[in-house]
Enzyme design. Structure first.
Site, PDB file in Angstrom:
ATOM      1  N   ASP A 214     -13.772   3.881   8.660  1.00 25.20           N
ATOM      2  CA  ASP A 214     -12.744   4.530   7.843  1.00 25.20           C
ATOM      3  C   ASP A 214     -13.348   5.169   6.594  1.00 25.20           C
ATOM      4  O   ASP A 214     -12.938   6.246   6.191  1.00 25.20           O
ATOM      5  CB  ASP A 214     -11.660   3.523   7.441  1.00 25.20           C
ATOM      6  CG  ASP A 214     -10.670   4.148   6.471  1.00 25.20           C
ATOM      7  OD1 ASP A 214      -9.940   5.064   6.897  1.00 25.20           O
ATOM      8  OD2 ASP A 214     -10.651   3.777   5.287  1.00 25.20           O
TER       9      ASP A 214
ATOM     10  N   SER B   9      -6.059   4.520   9.617  1.00 26.96           N
ATOM     11  CA  SER B   9      -6.889   4.353   8.418  1.00 26.96           C
ATOM     12  C   SER B   9      -6.355   3.206   7.550  1.00 26.96           C
ATOM     13  O   SER B   9      -7.096   2.297   7.160  1.00 26.96           O
ATOM     14  CB  SER B   9      -6.883   5.669   7.639  1.00 26.96           C
ATOM     15  OG  SER B   9      -7.357   5.500   6.335  1.00 26.96           O
TER      16      SER B   9
ATOM     17  N   HIS C  77       0.843  -1.190   0.000  1.00 30.61           N
ATOM     18  CA  HIS C  77       0.000   0.000   0.000  1.00 30.61           C
ATOM     19  C   HIS C  77       0.876   1.237   0.000  1.00 30.61           C
ATOM     20  O   HIS C  77       1.948   1.244   0.587  1.00 30.61           O
ATOM     21  CB  HIS C  77      -0.897  -0.014   1.246  1.00 30.61           C
ATOM     22  CG  HIS C  77      -2.077   0.900   1.142  1.00 30.61           C
ATOM     23  ND1 HIS C  77      -3.254   0.528   0.524  1.00 30.61           N
ATOM     24  CD2 HIS C  77      -2.270   2.162   1.578  1.00 30.61           C
ATOM     25  CE1 HIS C  77      -4.113   1.533   0.593  1.00 30.61           C
ATOM     26  NE2 HIS C  77      -3.544   2.536   1.227  1.00 30.61           N
TER      27      HIS C  77
HETATM   28  N1  URA Z   1      -4.533   6.336   2.606  1.00 31.94           N
HETATM   29  C1  URA Z   1      -5.485   5.860   3.440  1.00 31.94           C
HETATM   30  O1  URA Z   1      -6.077   4.818   3.196  1.00 31.94           O
HETATM   31  N2  URA Z   1      -5.761   6.557   4.546  1.00 31.94           N
HETATM   32  C2  URA Z   1      -5.142   7.707   4.873  1.00 31.94           C
HETATM   33  O2  URA Z   1      -5.448   8.280   5.903  1.00 31.94           O
HETATM   34  C3  URA Z   1      -4.133   8.198   3.988  1.00 31.94           C
HETATM   35  C4  URA Z   1      -3.844   7.491   2.860  1.00 31.94           C
END
Ligand code: URA
Length: 443
Positions: free
Chosen positions: A161, A183, A82
């Site tokens: 989220d 998050s 990610h």
């Molecule tokens: N990507 C996410 O999923 N959450 C964030 O807060 C920032 C980047």
């Protein structure tokens, strides 16, 4: 509990308790805590911060707001990747199929473009037929069958989220490291991955500009995920210029398909994909260390097997096979605009955030979540930041099909590419690495 008291408590810089955070997060998810109070709390957090302990409580409450996938029926160590978000950041499309070829299952739950940054889901949807709204069963079946699945966050996966992120996005409260960590990790832990490689972007094109803040975020990601038995390696990487030769969904897909087919392409894009991929190969138990992981990554990339694997995954997710073999024929922009250097010297700067907002104006991103995306919209760079240029040289070509706000976009692109007498400082791509044994500076 009076929410106004919790906001005031945070305003004074005092910590919130586990009960208070649970009440806020579950109440907000249900709709009992209104957006305006949550916004005020977020702004208080933005200025006052949260402790490590409070951050973990946010993470745990957020995970509890929805359901957790169980991928234990799929053999092997599942490893996801990610990024905190950048411009031209397309490494997932290259890395995921290469890892699947190596036999590491990659359960990838991605996002859409946010603010000035791009998102993997929007990129994938520029392939005709590619379907990302997989049910949990479809996600698991495709992951088992092909070794990788690209999914979107479902309504049950960390609903807290979904709501919180949307609110942060429009209240200028994205850049809070502990909330970024909560998050991202809430989604990764709920999706059931066993390990994670994080790309923490540092610089003007990302959400964090300061290296110290990025290092803090990386450490949080590593520590907090370990408590949930997810092993994480976080790389801090430079985002002071767009990554690679293309930005915008369709043009980025084309860039990735070419690299997967030939093993050749933009050196920085390949170097970053290799570094992140090596981390994943190590976590997935396919290599002993990072150097041997890099070697294995290159072998697979050079063989072209990643392209065949990407096709297999894409077809399993509904993509039209012809589109994958002849992508340039199916994604043809109607309009083009070329940018030329008006003096000789260097392409001193390519400001990534300005490029990102220009892409939104051009239709490659959204002003509002309901907006549709022009998948052909983007920019292809002929010169990169730091290259010498002569007056009249072609710097870049912008392309699009659906008129939106192209005048604003073209003037932003123009402003973003600065030709000057001096070559800008060339910052190294890899800045630091953080894993369970600590943080290592790479520059
Ligand atoms: N990507 C996410 O999923 N959450 C964030 O807060 C920032 C980047």
């Amino acid at each position: 509990v009076l929410i106004v008291e919790l906001i005031a408590q945070k305003q004074r810089g005092e910590s919130l308790t586990a009960e208070q955070i649970e009440y806020l997060i579950q109440g907000f998810t249900r709709g009992d805590v209104p957006d305006y109070q949550m916004s005020a709390l977020l702004m208080a957090i933005y200025f006052r911060g949260v402790t490590d302990q409070e951050g973990r409580l946010f993470l745990n409450s957020m995970i509890r707001s929805g359901k957790r996938l169980n991928l234990s029926a799929i053999p092997g160590t599942k490893v996801d990747k990610h990024s905190t978000g950048g411009v031209g950041d397309k490494t997932s499309l290259i890395i995921a199929p290469v890892l699947a070829v190596a036999g590491v299952p990659v359960p990838m739950i991605s996002g859409r473009g946010l603010g000035h940054t791009g998102g993997t889901l929007d990129k994938l949807e520029s392939i005709p037929g590619f379907y990302v709204h997989l049910s949990d069963e479809e996600f698991e079946r495709i992951l088992k069958q092909t070794g990788c699945a690209f999914g979107a966050q479902t309504t049950e996966l960390v609903p807290a989220d979904r709501k919180l992120y949307a609110l942060r996005d429009v209240t200028a409260t994205v850049s809070i490291p502990p909330l970024i960590a909560a998050s991202i990790l809430s989604k990764k832990i709920a999706e059931g991955t066993n390990a994670l490689v994080m790309d923490v972007k540092v610089g003007e094109g990302g959400f964090l500009r300061d290296q110290n803040e990025a290092e803090e975020l990386a450490k949080m990601l590593v520590r907090w995920s370990a408590e949930e038995n997810v092993e994480t390696i976080a790389f801090g990487t430079n985002m002071d210029k767009p990554l690679g030769k293309a930005a915008g969904n369709g043009p980025e897909v084309k860039e990735c398909l070419d690299i997967l087919k030939t093993g050749q392409g933009d050196a920085q894009l390949i170097a970053l994909s290799r570094a992140l991929g090596a981390g994943m190969l190590m976590l997935g138990g396919k290599s002993q260390d990072l150097p041997s992981g890099e070697k294995l990554f290159d072998e697979i990339l050079d063989s072209g097997a990643g392209f065949e694997k990407f096709k297999e995954i894409a077809i399993a997710q509904g993509a039209n096979p012809f589109a994958l073999d002849h992508y340039e024929q199916v994604s043809v922009p109607k309009f083009k605009h070329e940018f030329f250097a008006n003096s000789s010297g260097y392409l001193t700067r390519v400001h990534p955030q300005e490029i990102g907002w220009a892409l939104v104006d051009l239709g490659a991103g959204r002003y509002q979540s309901v907006d549709t995306v022009d998948h052909t919209a983007g920019i292809i760079f002929e010169k990169q930041q730091g290259d010498p240029v002569k007056a009249g040289d072609l710097l870049a070509t912008a392309c699009w099909s659906t008129p939106r706000n192209e005048k604003a976009a073209l003037s932003r692109f123009e402003k973003a590419m600065v030709v000057g007498e001096h070559k800008a400082e060339d910052k190294p791509l890899l800045m630091f690495r953080c894993d369970k044994s600590g943080l290592t500076k790479l520059i």
